[in-house]
Design a protein around this motif. Structure first.
Motif, PDB file in Angstrom:
ATOM      1  N   ASP A  45      54.243 -22.038 -99.547  1.00 57.46           N
ATOM      2  CA  ASP A  45      53.337 -21.046-100.131  1.00 57.46           C
ATOM      3  C   ASP A  45      52.368 -20.467 -99.095  1.00 57.46           C
ATOM      4  OD1 ASP A  45      54.450 -21.151-102.665  1.00 57.46           O
ATOM      5  OD2 ASP A  45      53.024 -22.637-103.409  1.00 57.46           O
ATOM      6  N   VAL A  46      51.960 -21.274 -98.121  1.00 61.45           N
ATOM      7  CA  VAL A  46      51.064 -20.767 -97.075  1.00 61.45           C
ATOM      8  C   VAL A  46      51.745 -19.629 -96.323  1.00 61.45           C
ATOM      9  CG1 VAL A  46      49.935 -21.331 -94.887  1.00 61.45           C
ATOM     10  CG2 VAL A  46      49.788 -22.912 -96.797  1.00 61.45           C
ATOM     11  N   LEU A  47      52.976 -19.865 -95.896  1.00 61.84           N
ATOM     12  CA  LEU A  47      53.717 -18.829 -95.172  1.00 61.84           C
ATOM     13  C   LEU A  47      53.932 -17.601 -96.043  1.00 61.84           C
ATOM     14  CD1 LEU A  47      55.226 -17.944 -92.630  1.00 61.84           C
ATOM     15  CD2 LEU A  47      57.271 -19.064 -93.566  1.00 61.84           C
ATOM     16  N   ALA A  48      54.287 -17.814 -97.300  1.00 64.10           N
ATOM     17  CA  ALA A  48      54.504 -16.686 -98.212  1.00 64.10           C
ATOM     18  C   ALA A  48      53.236 -15.851 -98.368  1.00 64.10           C
ATOM     19  CB  ALA A  48      54.980 -17.190 -99.577  1.00 64.10           C
ATOM     20  N   GLU A  49      52.091 -16.492 -98.542  1.00 68.95           N
ATOM     21  CA  GLU A  49      50.826 -15.759 -98.706  1.00 68.95           C
ATOM     22  C   GLU A  49      50.471 -14.971 -97.449  1.00 68.95           C
ATOM     23  OE1 GLU A  49      48.966 -15.011-101.183  1.00 68.95           O
ATOM     24  OE2 GLU A  49      49.935 -16.276-102.667  1.00 68.95           O
ATOM     25  N   LEU A  50      50.639 -15.594 -96.295  1.00 74.59           N
ATOM     26  CA  LEU A  50      50.326 -14.894 -95.051  1.00 74.59           C
ATOM     27  C   LEU A  50      51.251 -13.697 -94.845  1.00 74.59           C
ATOM     28  CD1 LEU A  50      49.635 -18.002 -92.787  1.00 74.59           C
ATOM     29  CD2 LEU A  50      47.936 -16.376 -93.687  1.00 74.59           C
ATOM     30  N   ILE A  84      56.086 -13.473 -86.480  1.00 75.72           N
ATOM     31  CA  ILE A  84      55.848 -14.790 -87.074  1.00 75.72           C
ATOM     32  C   ILE A  84      56.302 -15.879 -86.105  1.00 75.72           C
ATOM     33  CG2 ILE A  84      56.408 -16.338 -88.996  1.00 75.72           C
ATOM     34  CD1 ILE A  84      57.105 -13.795 -90.617  1.00 75.72           C
ATOM     35  N   HIS A  85      55.416 -16.853 -85.874  1.00 73.78           N
ATOM     36  CA  HIS A  85      55.751 -18.033 -85.069  1.00 73.78           C
ATOM     37  C   HIS A  85      55.384 -19.267 -85.888  1.00 73.78           C
ATOM     38  CE1 HIS A  85      56.289 -15.776 -81.312  1.00 73.78           C
ATOM     39  NE2 HIS A  85      55.296 -15.024 -81.754  1.00 73.78           N
ATOM     40  N   ILE A  86      56.328 -20.183 -86.002  1.00 70.78           N
ATOM     41  CA  ILE A  86      56.079 -21.439 -86.697  1.00 70.78           C
ATOM     42  C   ILE A  86      56.378 -22.569 -85.720  1.00 70.78           C
ATOM     43  CG2 ILE A  86      56.779 -22.933 -88.613  1.00 70.78           C
ATOM     44  CD1 ILE A  86      57.627 -20.343 -90.087  1.00 70.78           C
ATOM     45  N   ASP A  87      55.420 -23.458 -85.548  1.00 70.76           N
ATOM     46  CA  ASP A  87      55.583 -24.609 -84.673  1.00 70.76           C
ATOM     47  C   ASP A  87      55.461 -25.861 -85.535  1.00 70.76           C
ATOM     48  OD1 ASP A  87      55.247 -26.773 -82.882  1.00 70.76           O
ATOM     49  OD2 ASP A  87      54.409 -25.421 -81.359  1.00 70.76           O
ATOM     50  N   ALA A  88      56.602 -26.452 -85.876  1.00 65.28           N
ATOM     51  CA  ALA A  88      56.610 -27.626 -86.752  1.00 65.28           C
ATOM     52  C   ALA A  88      55.919 -28.815 -86.085  1.00 65.28           C
ATOM     53  CB  ALA A  88      58.039 -27.989 -87.138  1.00 65.28           C
ATOM     54  N   GLU A 113      53.426 -28.808 -83.853  1.00 65.52           N
ATOM     55  CA  GLU A 113      51.977 -28.582 -83.879  1.00 65.52           C
ATOM     56  C   GLU A 113      51.441 -28.338 -85.288  1.00 65.52           C
ATOM     57  OE1 GLU A 113      49.637 -28.545 -81.351  1.00 65.52           O
ATOM     58  OE2 GLU A 113      51.226 -29.359 -80.076  1.00 65.52           O
ATOM     59  N   ARG A 114      52.358 -28.179 -86.232  1.00 70.33           N
ATOM     60  CA  ARG A 114      51.990 -27.863 -87.624  1.00 70.33           C
ATOM     61  C   ARG A 114      51.122 -26.605 -87.677  1.00 70.33           C
ATOM     62  NH1 ARG A 114      52.234 -31.965 -91.700  1.00 70.33           N
ATOM     63  NH2 ARG A 114      50.353 -30.995 -92.497  1.00 70.33           N
ATOM     64  N   SER A 115      51.642 -25.531 -87.046  1.00 73.82           N
ATOM     65  CA  SER A 115      50.877 -24.297 -86.994  1.00 73.82           C
ATOM     66  C   SER A 115      51.748 -23.099 -87.363  1.00 73.82           C
ATOM     67  CB  SER A 115      50.269 -24.091 -85.606  1.00 73.82           C
ATOM     68  OG  SER A 115      51.283 -23.873 -84.642  1.00 73.82           O
ATOM     69  N   ILE A 116      51.079 -22.104 -87.879  1.00 70.53           N
ATOM     70  CA  ILE A 116      51.717 -20.826 -88.217  1.00 70.53           C
ATOM     71  C   ILE A 116      50.876 -19.732 -87.585  1.00 70.53           C
ATOM     72  CG2 ILE A 116      52.339 -19.222 -90.067  1.00 70.53           C
ATOM     73  CD1 ILE A 116      52.528 -21.661 -91.943  1.00 70.53           C
ATOM     74  N   TYR A 117      51.547 -18.799 -86.923  1.00 74.98           N
ATOM     75  CA  TYR A 117      50.887 -17.655 -86.313  1.00 74.98           C
ATOM     76  C   TYR A 117      51.564 -16.404 -86.859  1.00 74.98           C
ATOM     77  CZ  TYR A 117      49.929 -14.138 -82.715  1.00 74.98           C
ATOM     78  OH  TYR A 117      49.578 -12.996 -82.058  1.00 74.98           O
ATOM     79  N   ILE A 118      50.774 -15.505 -87.392  1.00 76.45           N
ATOM     80  CA  ILE A 118      51.319 -14.245 -87.895  1.00 76.45           C
ATOM     81  C   ILE A 118      50.480 -13.105 -87.357  1.00 76.45           C
ATOM     82  CG2 ILE A 118      51.750 -12.823 -89.933  1.00 76.45           C
ATOM     83  CD1 ILE A 118      52.567 -15.241 -91.421  1.00 76.45           C
ATOM     84  N   LYS A 119      51.166 -12.100 -86.835  1.00 74.46           N
ATOM     85  CA  LYS A 119      50.509 -10.896 -86.320  1.00 74.46           C
ATOM     86  C   LYS A 119      51.168  -9.698 -86.979  1.00 74.46           C
ATOM     87  CE  LYS A 119      49.694  -8.407 -82.014  1.00 74.46           C
ATOM     88  NZ  LYS A 119      49.890  -8.429 -80.556  1.00 74.46           N
ATOM     89  N   ASP A 120      50.343  -8.743 -87.404  1.00 71.70           N
ATOM     90  CA  ASP A 120      50.898  -7.523 -87.992  1.00 71.70           C
ATOM     91  C   ASP A 120      50.149  -6.310 -87.456  1.00 71.70           C
ATOM     92  OD1 ASP A 120      48.669  -6.668 -89.876  1.00 71.70           O
ATOM     93  OD2 ASP A 120      49.100  -8.638 -90.723  1.00 71.70           O
ATOM     94  N   THR A 121      50.673  -5.150 -87.752  1.00 70.21           N
ATOM     95  CA  THR A 121      50.064  -3.893 -87.305  1.00 70.21           C
ATOM     96  C   THR A 121      49.415  -3.166 -88.473  1.00 70.21           C
ATOM     97  OG1 THR A 121      52.208  -2.833 -87.571  1.00 70.21           O
ATOM     98  CG2 THR A 121      51.613  -3.580 -85.342  1.00 70.21           C
ATOM     99  N   GLY A 122      48.939  -3.927 -89.428  1.00 66.92           N
ATOM    100  CA  GLY A 122      48.321  -3.355 -90.620  1.00 66.92           C
ATOM    101  C   GLY A 122      46.902  -2.876 -90.387  1.00 66.92           C
ATOM    102  N   ILE A 123      46.203  -2.621 -91.479  1.00 67.02           N
ATOM    103  CA  ILE A 123      44.911  -1.958 -91.452  1.00 67.02           C
ATOM    104  C   ILE A 123      43.764  -2.805 -90.921  1.00 67.02           C
ATOM    105  CG2 ILE A 123      44.253  -2.528 -93.829  1.00 67.02           C
ATOM    106  CD1 ILE A 123      43.363   0.536 -93.948  1.00 67.02           C
ATOM    107  N   GLY A 124      43.836  -4.111 -91.030  1.00 64.16           N
ATOM    108  CA  GLY A 124      42.743  -4.978 -90.583  1.00 64.16           C
ATOM    109  C   GLY A 124      41.608  -5.003 -91.595  1.00 64.16           C
TER     110      GLY A 124
END
Length: 151
Positions: free
Chosen positions: A34-39, A66-70, A72-83
């Motif tokens: 759900d965390v990944l889905a929400e992001l 999207i980068h997922i590091d199992a 490190e238990r981390s998720i990184y998401i970058k987008d070009t949206g409005i901010g």
């Protein structure tokens, strides 16, 4: 006649009430993904908001990285949206804070997804760029605070 005292009970949340509200939001989710889905939903909405706000005038090719590091238990998401707007940054991070409730065809609109992603983690970084600002925020120990482990 008795003295009538005015009490503003809606705008004075206590820490106990705020923790309960955040726990209720987090408990409404049930799947580890759900965390990944929400992001991802927030990224899609940010791109849709960009397009609806700027239209053809500032058209660009959008992407979501999207980068997922199992390990490190981390998720990184970058987008070009409005901010995020600098004026509304704190409000949008708070429970039920949203700027999506007035624009149709967006995925999220209740203002709970970002709260959920923040308060199920103990290290959270948000870096947002909009027309008027570049803001980076770090939130530490949110899950511990939510569960009353720290003040």
């Amino acid at each position: 006649m008795r003295d009538m005292k005015k009490i503003d009970f809606l705008t004075q949340p206590t820490i106990v009430r705020l923790r309960r509200e955040i726990r209720n939001i987090c408990n409404s989710y049930s799947h580890p993904w759900d965390v990944l889905a929400e992001l991802c939903q927030n990224s899609v909405d940010a791109i849709l908001l960009y397009n609806q706000t700027f239209g053809e005038m500032h058209k660009k090719d959008h992407y979501i990285e999207i980068h997922i590091d199992a390990h490190e238990r981390s998720i990184y998401i970058k987008d070009t949206g409005i901010g995020f707007s600098s004026q509304r940054f704190a409000e949008l991070l708070a429970p039920n804070g949203t700027d999506k409730d007035v624009i149709p065809n967006l995925i999220g609109e209740k203002g709970v997804g970002l709260t959920y992603t923040i308060f199920v983690s103990n290290e959270y970084t948000i870096n947002t760029k909009s027309v008027n600002a570049h803001i980076e925020g770090r939130i530490k120990n949110a899950s511990l605070w939510k569960n009353g482990k720290i003040n």
